[in-house]
Design a protein around this motif. Sequence first.
Motif, mmCIF file in Angstrom:
data_model
loop_
_atom_site.group_PDB
_atom_site.id
_atom_site.type_symbol
_atom_site.label_atom_id
_atom_site.label_comp_id
_atom_site.label_asym_id
_atom_site.label_seq_id
_atom_site.Cartn_x
_atom_site.Cartn_y
_atom_site.Cartn_z
ATOM 1 N N ASP A 395 -7.464 12.256 -35.630
ATOM 2 C CA ASP A 395 -6.273 11.628 -36.586
ATOM 3 C C ASP A 395 -5.027 11.774 -35.775
ATOM 4 O O ASP A 395 -4.770 12.557 -35.183
ATOM 5 N N ASP A 396 -4.154 10.553 -35.913
ATOM 6 C CA ASP A 396 -3.161 10.386 -35.009
ATOM 7 C C ASP A 396 -1.950 11.234 -35.839
ATOM 8 O O ASP A 396 -1.014 11.306 -34.819
ATOM 9 N N ASP A 397 -2.244 11.684 -36.836
ATOM 10 C CA ASP A 397 -1.188 12.475 -37.784
ATOM 11 C C ASP A 397 -1.706 13.906 -37.597
ATOM 12 O O ASP A 397 -2.616 14.295 -38.262
ATOM 13 N N TYR A 398 -1.165 14.546 -36.579
ATOM 14 C CA TYR A 398 -1.715 16.085 -36.705
ATOM 15 C C TYR A 398 -0.569 16.957 -36.585
ATOM 16 O O TYR A 398 0.560 16.610 -36.129
ATOM 17 N N PRO A 399 -0.811 18.159 -37.042
ATOM 18 C CA PRO A 399 0.370 19.120 -37.207
ATOM 19 C C PRO A 399 0.753 19.896 -35.831
ATOM 20 O O PRO A 399 -0.282 19.723 -34.818
ATOM 21 N N MET A 400 1.978 20.020 -35.554
ATOM 22 C CA MET A 400 2.317 20.698 -34.307
ATOM 23 C C MET A 400 2.503 22.431 -34.440
ATOM 24 O O MET A 400 3.186 22.852 -35.433
ATOM 25 N N ASP A 401 1.691 23.095 -33.871
ATOM 26 C CA ASP A 401 1.469 24.353 -33.902
ATOM 27 C C ASP A 401 3.000 25.062 -33.386
ATOM 28 O O ASP A 401 3.579 24.689 -32.207
ATOM 29 N N ALA A 402 3.760 25.729 -34.318
ATOM 30 C CA ALA A 402 5.168 26.028 -33.993
ATOM 31 C C ALA A 402 5.292 26.944 -32.921
ATOM 32 O O ALA A 402 6.109 26.751 -31.899
ATOM 33 N N LYS A 403 4.528 27.997 -32.750
ATOM 34 C CA LYS A 403 4.699 28.750 -31.450
ATOM 35 C C LYS A 403 4.431 28.103 -30.106
ATOM 36 O O LYS A 403 5.088 28.140 -29.171
ATOM 37 N N ALA A 404 3.437 27.230 -30.316
ATOM 38 C CA ALA A 404 3.066 26.499 -28.916
ATOM 39 C C ALA A 404 4.085 25.518 -28.602
ATOM 40 O O ALA A 404 4.380 25.318 -27.336
ATOM 41 N N THR A 405 4.729 24.920 -29.707
ATOM 42 C CA THR A 405 5.648 24.039 -29.202
ATOM 43 C C THR A 405 6.900 24.798 -28.563
ATOM 44 O O THR A 405 7.356 24.171 -27.566
ATOM 45 N N LYS A 406 7.190 25.717 -29.088
ATOM 46 C CA LYS A 406 8.251 26.516 -28.532
ATOM 47 C C LYS A 406 7.947 26.821 -27.150
ATOM 48 O O LYS A 406 8.859 26.986 -26.398
ATOM 49 N N LYS A 407 6.711 27.625 -27.039
ATOM 50 C CA LYS A 407 6.474 28.176 -25.845
ATOM 51 C C LYS A 407 6.224 27.200 -24.597
ATOM 52 O O LYS A 407 6.672 27.341 -23.526
ATOM 53 N N SER A 408 5.573 26.138 -24.997
ATOM 54 C CA SER A 408 5.037 25.110 -23.874
ATOM 55 C C SER A 408 5.842 23.883 -23.974
ATOM 56 O O SER A 408 6.333 23.428 -22.784
ATOM 57 N N LEU A 409 6.088 23.411 -25.101
ATOM 58 C CA LEU A 409 6.696 21.999 -24.918
ATOM 59 C C LEU A 409 8.230 22.220 -24.823
ATOM 60 O O LEU A 409 8.751 21.273 -24.238
ATOM 61 N N ARG A 410 8.682 23.414 -25.123
ATOM 62 C CA ARG A 410 10.393 23.450 -25.150
ATOM 63 C C ARG A 410 10.467 24.510 -24.112
ATOM 64 O O ARG A 410 11.584 24.783 -23.816
ATOM 65 N N LYS A 411 9.628 24.518 -23.234
ATOM 66 C CA LYS A 411 10.041 25.717 -22.311
ATOM 67 C C LYS A 411 10.985 25.115 -21.104
ATOM 68 O O LYS A 411 11.716 25.883 -20.705
ATOM 69 N N ASP A 412 11.090 23.688 -21.003
ATOM 70 C CA ASP A 412 11.981 23.418 -19.739
ATOM 71 C C ASP A 412 12.354 21.943 -20.653
ATOM 72 O O ASP A 412 11.645 21.094 -20.687
ATOM 73 N N PRO A 413 13.964 21.881 -20.618
ATOM 74 C CA PRO A 413 14.416 20.593 -21.131
ATOM 75 C C PRO A 413 13.737 19.314 -20.419
ATOM 76 O O PRO A 413 13.717 18.261 -21.089
ATOM 77 N N ALA A 414 13.501 19.561 -18.912
ATOM 78 C CA ALA A 414 13.334 18.325 -18.193
ATOM 79 C C ALA A 414 12.065 17.929 -18.744
ATOM 80 O O ALA A 414 11.517 16.774 -18.294
ATOM 81 N N LEU A 415 11.272 18.490 -19.448
ATOM 82 C CA LEU A 415 10.002 17.978 -20.067
ATOM 83 C C LEU A 415 10.177 16.731 -20.901
ATOM 84 O O LEU A 415 9.588 15.788 -20.671
ATOM 85 N N LEU A 448 7.786 16.098 -8.093
ATOM 86 C CA LEU A 448 8.475 16.772 -9.114
ATOM 87 C C LEU A 448 8.993 18.201 -8.582
ATOM 88 O O LEU A 448 9.680 18.804 -9.121
ATOM 89 N N SER A 449 8.192 18.686 -7.687
ATOM 90 C CA SER A 449 8.502 20.179 -7.332
ATOM 91 C C SER A 449 8.129 21.154 -8.504
ATOM 92 O O SER A 449 8.915 21.940 -8.456
ATOM 93 N N ILE A 450 7.245 20.742 -9.381
ATOM 94 C CA ILE A 450 7.062 21.703 -10.440
ATOM 95 C C ILE A 450 5.619 22.406 -10.293
ATOM 96 O O ILE A 450 4.808 21.688 -9.741
ATOM 97 N N LYS A 451 5.451 23.361 -11.085
ATOM 98 C CA LYS A 451 3.965 24.012 -11.216
ATOM 99 C C LYS A 451 3.227 22.961 -12.095
ATOM 100 O O LYS A 451 3.727 22.586 -13.167
ATOM 101 N N PRO A 452 1.883 22.534 -11.583
ATOM 102 C CA PRO A 452 1.089 21.965 -12.844
ATOM 103 C C PRO A 452 1.028 22.383 -14.189
ATOM 104 O O PRO A 452 1.060 21.817 -15.067
ATOM 105 N N GLY A 453 0.929 23.723 -13.984
ATOM 106 C CA GLY A 453 0.947 24.721 -15.372
ATOM 107 C C GLY A 453 1.821 24.150 -16.681
ATOM 108 O O GLY A 453 1.770 24.083 -17.716
ATOM 109 N N LEU A 454 2.901 23.899 -15.837
ATOM 110 C CA LEU A 454 4.121 23.372 -16.887
ATOM 111 C C LEU A 454 3.866 22.226 -17.564
ATOM 112 O O LEU A 454 3.933 22.043 -19.015
#
Length: 505
Positions: A395-415, A448-454
Amino acid sequence: MAEIRVRFPPSPTGYLHIGGARTALYNWLLVKKLGGKLVLRIEDTDVERSTEASAQAILDGLKWMGITWDEGPYLQSDYAEHHRETAEALVQKGAAYRCYCTKEELAAKREAAQAAKKSFQGYDGTCRDLTDEQRAAFESEGRESVVRFRVPRQEGSVGFNDLVFGLTEVSLAELDDFVIVRSNGVPLYVLSNVADDHRDRITLVLRGADHLVNTPKQVMLYQAMGWDVPQFAHMALTLDPKKAKISKRRHGEVVTVQFYRDHGFLPWAFCNFMAMLGWSTGDDRELYETPEDLIRAFSIEGMAKRNSVFNYRKGDPKFITDPKALHINALHLRTMAVADLAPHVKQQLEAASIWDTAWDEGGDRRTWFLELLELIRVRYHLLTDFVTLARAFFDDDYPMDAKATKKSLRKDPALAQYLPQLAERLEGLETYNLETTETTLRALCEELSIKPGLLINASRVAITGQGVGPGIFDVFTALGQDRTCARLRDKAKLVEQPATPSPQS
Ligand code: GLU
Ligand code: ZN
């Protein structure tokens, strides 16, 4: 050897309890193993507590488990006449008698026996040998009567050889002249159950050990009627970790079969778990892939004398039921043929209104669906996980896990820039697959000289809403080029937004 006939006789006074489900399962396994017939009998003679809805719930539960029966369901209430005749026959034979004592009289006698510290405090036998005149006098007084079984007042014991517990004996001196018909004329369980088991030609009574106390009385009833006594095998009980009986009152819905159906258990996995509560082959095998596997292994010899533990801890947020049940369900989810799993997942997706009929119709979409199940199922414990944790795949409408969003998606503003950049590169791929998506992502990270993990972790959260899941390149491939790229762009917007993401469902 005569045909084995067993029975499952639930009282329809509620839901199908997991203890009852286990009894039904063991009876079913046994006839499948040894041949014979399973009779289903609804013991609905407790009119105040029995309901049709409950009988239906029991049948539904059995059907969901895949337990089939050969005869019935018979309704015990249809045979009330037979029960009364049986009681009458016992009275005629002198094996039972009418007792006219009132409740008050009985209470007074009990108190007197207690005060005198008599060793036997049961019924004192006042009415055992009434003369016809005495009886007639009581009747004309309008006294009500119950029917009591006349336990022989002599040395000795009544016993039976239980197939699980071995020789079980009770001395006659300990047995009360027990009531078999109430004053309202309704026979008690001990009697109607025996009359029905005789009528249904039951050869083996396999039931919970909570009925061990009834068995000596029932053996005496068979003998008094001159009927063949069936064999008995009692199943040790399943108790909670504090050794308390498991009940809805104490533990809630988790004791009902319905709970397992509603919470995404595979019916067979549930049976597999139930089977392990009180039976084993002595090794530590816990997975029985199919009913045939378990039937082959099952035997009465493997039944435990010791009570088993249902390891449910109320209020534990990590485990909705016994962790072993979840573990066994997970084992089945990941080892069964994916084509057999598909209909179960379909059912879940349909119920969530995110099923696409194309996934059923053969061709590429069907292949995609089956390959996806193969990819994601290794991480799941319940069928419901396919609509919650795996929602983004369907489904294209899927919930965003709050913790994961904070931890990985918002890890670096450059994302906020990296993710659209990745989308652009992936969009440009002519061949879009595991290898090309990996090469693309890694090349971008190098530039971009960034770690793939990011980028990998942020991408995972962006396109699935989850912080964990299958390998990211598998996910890219499973979601396809268009959806992956659209989501990377769309969710990049969340990177900068300081507001809390939508809550995880
Ligand atoms: N109706 C009884 C019960 O549900 C049956 C017990 C038995 O198997 O004899 O407990
Ligand atoms: Zn009496």
